[in-house]
Design a protein around this motif. Structure first.
Motif, mmCIF file in Angstrom:
data_model
loop_
_atom_site.group_PDB
_atom_site.id
_atom_site.type_symbol
_atom_site.label_atom_id
_atom_site.label_comp_id
_atom_site.label_asym_id
_atom_site.label_seq_id
_atom_site.Cartn_x
_atom_site.Cartn_y
_atom_site.Cartn_z
ATOM 1 N N HIS A 26 0.842 -1.191 0.000
ATOM 2 C CA HIS A 26 0.000 0.000 0.000
ATOM 3 C C HIS A 26 0.882 1.249 0.000
ATOM 4 N N TYR A 27 0.607 2.150 -0.949
ATOM 5 C CA TYR A 27 1.366 3.397 -1.034
ATOM 6 C C TYR A 27 0.918 4.309 0.102
ATOM 7 N N THR A 28 1.859 4.595 0.985
ATOM 8 C CA THR A 28 1.583 5.380 2.182
ATOM 9 C C THR A 28 2.473 6.608 2.162
ATOM 10 N N ARG A 29 1.883 7.756 2.538
ATOM 11 C CA ARG A 29 2.620 9.023 2.449
ATOM 12 C C ARG A 29 2.369 9.854 3.702
ATOM 13 N N VAL A 30 3.448 10.455 4.213
ATOM 14 C CA VAL A 30 3.367 11.397 5.323
ATOM 15 C C VAL A 30 3.983 12.698 4.833
ATOM 16 N N VAL A 31 3.236 13.792 4.949
ATOM 17 C CA VAL A 31 3.718 15.105 4.521
ATOM 18 C C VAL A 31 3.852 15.983 5.757
ATOM 19 N N VAL A 32 5.067 16.487 5.979
ATOM 20 C CA VAL A 32 5.346 17.352 7.119
ATOM 21 C C VAL A 32 5.494 18.778 6.596
ATOM 22 N N THR A 33 4.653 19.681 7.103
ATOM 23 C CA THR A 33 4.686 21.085 6.692
ATOM 24 C C THR A 33 4.780 21.966 7.935
ATOM 25 N N LYS A 38 0.239 15.609 7.572
ATOM 26 C CA LYS A 38 -0.900 14.983 6.887
ATOM 27 C C LYS A 38 -0.420 13.633 6.389
ATOM 28 N N ALA A 39 -1.245 12.619 6.567
ATOM 29 C CA ALA A 39 -0.878 11.273 6.132
ATOM 30 C C ALA A 39 -2.008 10.660 5.316
ATOM 31 N N THR A 40 -1.636 9.898 4.281
ATOM 32 C CA THR A 40 -2.613 9.204 3.454
ATOM 33 C C THR A 40 -2.094 7.810 3.106
ATOM 34 N N CYS A 41 -3.034 6.930 2.761
ATOM 35 C CA CYS A 41 -2.693 5.566 2.354
ATOM 36 C C CYS A 41 -3.741 5.106 1.348
ATOM 37 N N ASP A 42 -3.349 4.215 0.451
ATOM 38 C CA ASP A 42 -4.311 3.738 -0.546
ATOM 39 C C ASP A 42 -5.020 2.443 -0.132
ATOM 40 N N CYS A 43 -4.916 2.066 1.153
ATOM 41 C CA CYS A 43 -5.563 0.822 1.601
ATOM 42 C C CYS A 43 -7.049 1.041 1.908
ATOM 43 N N GLU A 44 -7.756 -0.080 2.044
ATOM 44 C CA GLU A 44 -9.187 -0.033 2.319
ATOM 45 C C GLU A 44 -9.478 0.548 3.710
ATOM 46 N N GLY A 45 -8.633 0.218 4.682
ATOM 47 C CA GLY A 45 -8.827 0.718 6.041
ATOM 48 C C GLY A 45 -8.804 2.235 6.096
ATOM 49 N N TYR A 46 -7.865 2.841 5.370
ATOM 50 C CA TYR A 46 -7.794 4.303 5.340
ATOM 51 C C TYR A 46 -9.030 4.881 4.661
ATOM 52 N N LYS A 49 -11.848 4.314 7.451
ATOM 53 C CA LYS A 49 -11.677 4.906 8.780
ATOM 54 C C LYS A 49 -10.889 6.219 8.804
ATOM 55 N N GLY A 50 -10.189 6.522 7.714
ATOM 56 C CA GLY A 50 -9.378 7.739 7.690
ATOM 57 C C GLY A 50 -8.023 7.577 8.351
ATOM 58 N N THR A 51 -7.709 6.362 8.766
ATOM 59 C CA THR A 51 -6.395 6.034 9.306
ATOM 60 C C THR A 51 -6.174 4.537 9.160
ATOM 61 N N CYS A 52 -4.930 4.095 9.335
ATOM 62 C CA CYS A 52 -4.619 2.679 9.214
ATOM 63 C C CYS A 52 -3.273 2.397 9.860
ATOM 64 N N TRP A 53 -2.952 1.125 10.005
ATOM 65 C CA TRP A 53 -1.688 0.773 10.644
ATOM 66 C C TRP A 53 -0.504 1.112 9.744
ATOM 67 N N HIS A 54 -0.712 1.174 8.426
ATOM 68 C CA HIS A 54 0.379 1.531 7.509
ATOM 69 C C HIS A 54 0.876 2.948 7.808
ATOM 70 N N ILE A 55 -0.067 3.850 8.101
ATOM 71 C CA ILE A 55 0.296 5.228 8.447
ATOM 72 C C ILE A 55 1.061 5.241 9.761
ATOM 73 N N GLN A 56 0.593 4.496 10.756
ATOM 74 C CA GLN A 56 1.287 4.437 12.046
ATOM 75 C C GLN A 56 2.704 3.898 11.867
#
Length: 71
Positions: A26-33, A38-46, A49-56
């Motif tokens: 799953h393509y996961t991205r964290v953007v620090v500004t 801001k974090a995003t992921c292309d998985c079903e959980g995200y 739910k708007g979050t997932c373990w990939h982001i964590q």
């Protein structure tokens, strides 16, 4: 983990392996500004739910990277 510095902020991205589906990533991205993170992921959980373990997982790697002084 890729680190890309842009005029908007710093983007950390990685294809994180799925725990439930072997071979799927799953393509996961964290953007620090200056405004925050801001974090995003292309998985079903995200998507649901708007979050997932990939982001964590990626957030933890980003924090370890920042603390190591490599940033």
């Amino acid at each position: 983990m890729q680190k890309i510095v842009t005029g908007y902020g710093i983007v950390f991205a990685e294809e994180v392996p799925s725990r439930s589906r072997p071979g799927v990533k799953h393509y996961t991205r964290v953007v620090v500004t200056p405004r925050g993170v801001k974090a995003t992921c292309d998985c079903e959980g995200y998507a649901i739910k708007g979050t997932c373990w990939h982001i964590q997982y990626l957030l933890k790697k980003v924090l370890e990277y920042e603390r190591s002084g490599e940033a």
